[in-house]
Design a protein around this motif. Structure first.
Motif, short mmCIF file in Angstrom:
data_model
loop_
_atom_site.label_atom_id
_atom_site.label_comp_id
_atom_site.label_asym_id
_atom_site.label_seq_id
_atom_site.Cartn_x
_atom_site.Cartn_y
_atom_site.Cartn_z
N GLY A 218 0.90 -1.17 -0.01
CA GLY A 218 -0.09 -0.06 0.18
C GLY A 218 0.85 1.19 -0.09
N ARG A 219 0.22 2.33 -0.47
CA ARG A 219 1.07 3.67 -0.33
C ARG A 219 1.37 3.94 1.30
NH1 ARG A 219 -0.08 9.07 -0.16
NH2 ARG A 219 -1.87 8.42 0.72
N GLY A 220 0.37 3.97 2.10
CA GLY A 220 0.62 4.06 3.48
C GLY A 220 -0.03 2.81 4.18
N THR A 221 -0.58 3.14 5.46
CA THR A 221 -0.83 1.89 6.29
C THR A 221 -2.41 1.80 5.73
OG1 THR A 221 -1.18 3.19 8.18
CG2 THR A 221 0.72 1.79 7.96
N GLU A 222 -2.44 1.37 4.69
CA GLU A 222 -4.05 1.31 4.05
C GLU A 222 -4.55 -0.22 3.84
OE1 GLU A 222 -2.98 4.64 1.81
OE2 GLU A 222 -3.50 3.24 0.09
N TYR B 204 -14.57 1.59 10.96
CA TYR B 204 -14.89 2.77 10.00
C TYR B 204 -15.12 4.15 10.56
CZ TYR B 204 -17.33 4.82 5.90
OH TYR B 204 -17.35 5.62 4.73
N SER B 205 -15.42 3.96 11.71
CA SER B 205 -15.83 5.33 12.49
C SER B 205 -14.31 5.97 12.86
CB SER B 205 -16.82 5.44 13.63
OG SER B 205 -16.38 4.58 14.46
N GLN B 206 -13.46 4.76 13.46
CA GLN B 206 -12.05 5.12 13.99
C GLN B 206 -11.30 5.97 12.55
OE1 GLN B 206 -9.93 2.48 16.09
NE2 GLN B 206 -11.67 2.29 17.50
N ALA B 207 -11.33 5.12 11.67
CA ALA B 207 -10.69 5.27 10.33
C ALA B 207 -11.12 6.89 9.75
CB ALA B 207 -10.80 4.46 9.21
N ARG C 267 -5.50 12.71 4.04
CA ARG C 267 -6.73 12.63 3.33
C ARG C 267 -6.73 11.64 2.31
NH1 ARG C 267 -8.74 13.99 -1.31
NH2 ARG C 267 -6.52 14.01 -2.33
N ARG C 268 -5.51 11.08 1.72
CA ARG C 268 -5.67 10.25 0.69
C ARG C 268 -5.77 8.73 1.56
NH1 ARG C 268 -1.36 9.76 -3.73
NH2 ARG C 268 -2.37 11.69 -4.40
N THR C 269 -4.86 8.68 2.50
CA THR C 269 -4.94 7.48 3.28
C THR C 269 -6.60 7.13 3.79
OG1 THR C 269 -2.59 7.78 4.03
CG2 THR C 269 -4.01 6.03 5.03
N ARG C 270 -6.94 8.18 4.56
CA ARG C 270 -8.34 8.12 5.04
C ARG C 270 -9.46 7.60 4.05
NH1 ARG C 270 -8.93 13.13 6.60
NH2 ARG C 270 -10.12 13.83 4.91
N HIS C 271 -9.46 8.49 2.93
CA HIS C 271 -10.07 7.85 1.75
C HIS C 271 -10.07 6.59 1.30
CE1 HIS C 271 -11.74 7.81 -2.19
NE2 HIS C 271 -10.52 7.60 -2.88
N HIS C 272 -8.54 6.28 1.48
CA HIS C 272 -8.48 4.68 0.74
C HIS C 272 -8.90 3.45 1.68
CE1 HIS C 272 -4.94 5.67 -2.18
NE2 HIS C 272 -6.17 5.86 -2.49
N VAL C 273 -8.66 3.84 3.25
CA VAL C 273 -9.15 2.95 4.24
C VAL C 273 -10.54 2.64 4.12
CG1 VAL C 273 -8.99 2.40 6.75
CG2 VAL C 273 -6.90 3.38 5.49
#
Ligand SMILES: [Zn+2]
Length: 413
Positions: free
Chosen positions: A22-26, A49-52, A58-64
């Motif tokens: 992954g690009r990050g931890t995702e 999901y609510s924790q993520a 921004r991009r990691t959040r979107h990916h997770v």
């Protein structure tokens, strides 16, 4: 694992998943054991999901969040967890070009039960529990002994566990002379006899009445003490029937155990590959007898496979290092099929068309072994996968082009 083909496919899948990043931890790994309620898992994912939603980048959040949504959507399709459990790997994996990640999801029903629940979000997929499934599972009992001491150990794959060392107290041979010398020797013999009985008791405790099932026993040591022990009525008959090797070592004790492990490699190798060896030997003996249902060589076998004339194939895992490539000229349409070593793939990329000189393109490529397995499975052909770990396997690779077939009928040419 049911058979060698299942194992081959499973190993291949693990290798592919292992390469993903992954690009990050995702990247999400989710292990669900049998018996777990789907609704419980769904609730756990909703919490994730609510924790993520708090992830800063921004991009990691979107990916997770995307990956979690996909997991939940797929999970909804299951009424209950399959009897071996369920594993989901999901996330945006890197393609090498930043911003160009691909979302992928893998739903895996493991070939053996997995008994953990685990949710993990990391830059790689978490594969350890799956790797455990294909690790060596067979246990071997080891003893090295002489008249003075005996050491016990258990070997599993590359893991060696030294269990215990016992000593006899049998004195060395002295020269007392005459009458007392003979009495002395009788006493020593008696002591050795008692010591063998103790060794057998320990062997029974460690190798028969333990929680692991021992597949074979190997006994080592200097001199002929070990042979006296094995031939005598000491070992429990079940253990005696499991003795697969009696091997000379220079040492006893722990050092002797290490030596024994080294010297047992051939024996263990033979046991592991006994089926493969038998399959190839049967083929060779039928070939020698002139059985006309037998054929070999890639072109020949592939042709007969597509005519659905094959009952069983023997195929070398070495073919997994080869690729079938079809090159095509975009200008005049000339095409050419060739088989190359995967490591040489780059060499063909610059090939030009022999007709018009234009640069040729790769139209399609496939791993040769995968292609053969696919074709065979589509025609209900029995497949024997043969490694190159044995002499027989090497022979199949070298002398028969890595592939042989037994035909359904006698075809006379
Ligand atoms: Zn051309």
């Amino acid at each position: 694992m049911k058979n060698s083909i299942d194992e081959y496919k499973f190993r291949k899948l693990l290798k592919e998943l292992e390469a993903k990043e992954g690009r990050g931890t995702e990247l999400i790994s989710l292990y669900i054991p049998p018996g777990r309620q789907i609704s419980d898992v769904m609730n756990a994912l909703k919490q994730e999901y609510s924790q993520a939603s708090n992830i800063k980048d921004r991009r990691t959040r979107h990916h997770v969040l995307d990956a979690l949504t996909s997991c939940m959507q797929r999970l909804k399709l299951f009424k209950s967890v399959p009897e071996n459990g369920l594993i989901i790997f999901c996330g945006y994996t890197s393609t090498g070009i930043p911003g160009n990640e691909n979302m992928e999801i893998h739903i895996i029903i493991p070939p053996e039960p997995i008994n953990i629940y685990l949710y993990r979000c990391d830059s790689k997929f978490y594969l350890d529990p799956l790797k455990e499934i294909i690790s060596e599972k067979e246990f071997y009992g080891l003893i090295v002994m002489d008249r003075n001491e005996a050491t016990f150990a258990i070997l599993k794959g590359r893991q060696l566990r030294i269990l215990d060392t016992i000593t006899s107290g049998v004195p060395g041979k002295h020269d007392a002379g005459g009458q007392s010398q003979r009495r002395y020797e009788r006493v020593i013999e008696q002591m050795a006899h008692e010591f063998y009985k103790r060794i057998a008791e320990y062997a029974e405790k460690f190798f028969l009445n333990s929680d692991v099932e021992i597949k074979g026993v190997i006994i080592g040591g200097p001199g002929k003490t070990k042979e006296d022990f094995v031939k005598g009525e000491y070992l429990h008959y079940t253990l005696k029937s499991k003795v697969i090797g009696v091997i000379d070592t220079g040492y006893t004790g722990e050092e002797g155990i290490y030596e024994l492990v080294n010297r047992s490699k051939d024996i263990l190798q033979n046991i592991k590959y006994i089926h493969e060896k038998n399959v190839v030997q049967e083929f060779l003996s039928n070939l020698a007898k002139g059985d006309s249902r037998i054929t070999y060589g890639l072109n020949e076998v592939e042709k007969l496979l597509s005519m659905n004339l094959v009952e069983k194939i023997l195929v070398s895992t070495a073919l997994g290092d080869l690729e079938k490539i079809i090159m095509m000229c975009p200008n005049c349409g000339y095409s050419k099929e060739q088989i190359i070593d995967i490591i040489n793939e780059n060499k063909v990329l610059n090939e030009v068309c022999p007709n018009c000189g234009a640069q040729m393109n790769i139209k399609c490529k496939q791993n040769l072994l995968d292609e053969i397995i696919e074709k065979a499975e589509a025609n209900n052909v029995k497949i024997e996968l043969i490694s190159t770990e044995t002499e027989e396997g090497e022979q199949l690779r070298k002398s028969f082009g890595g592939i042989a077939a037994i035909l359904r009928y006698n075809i006379t040419e």
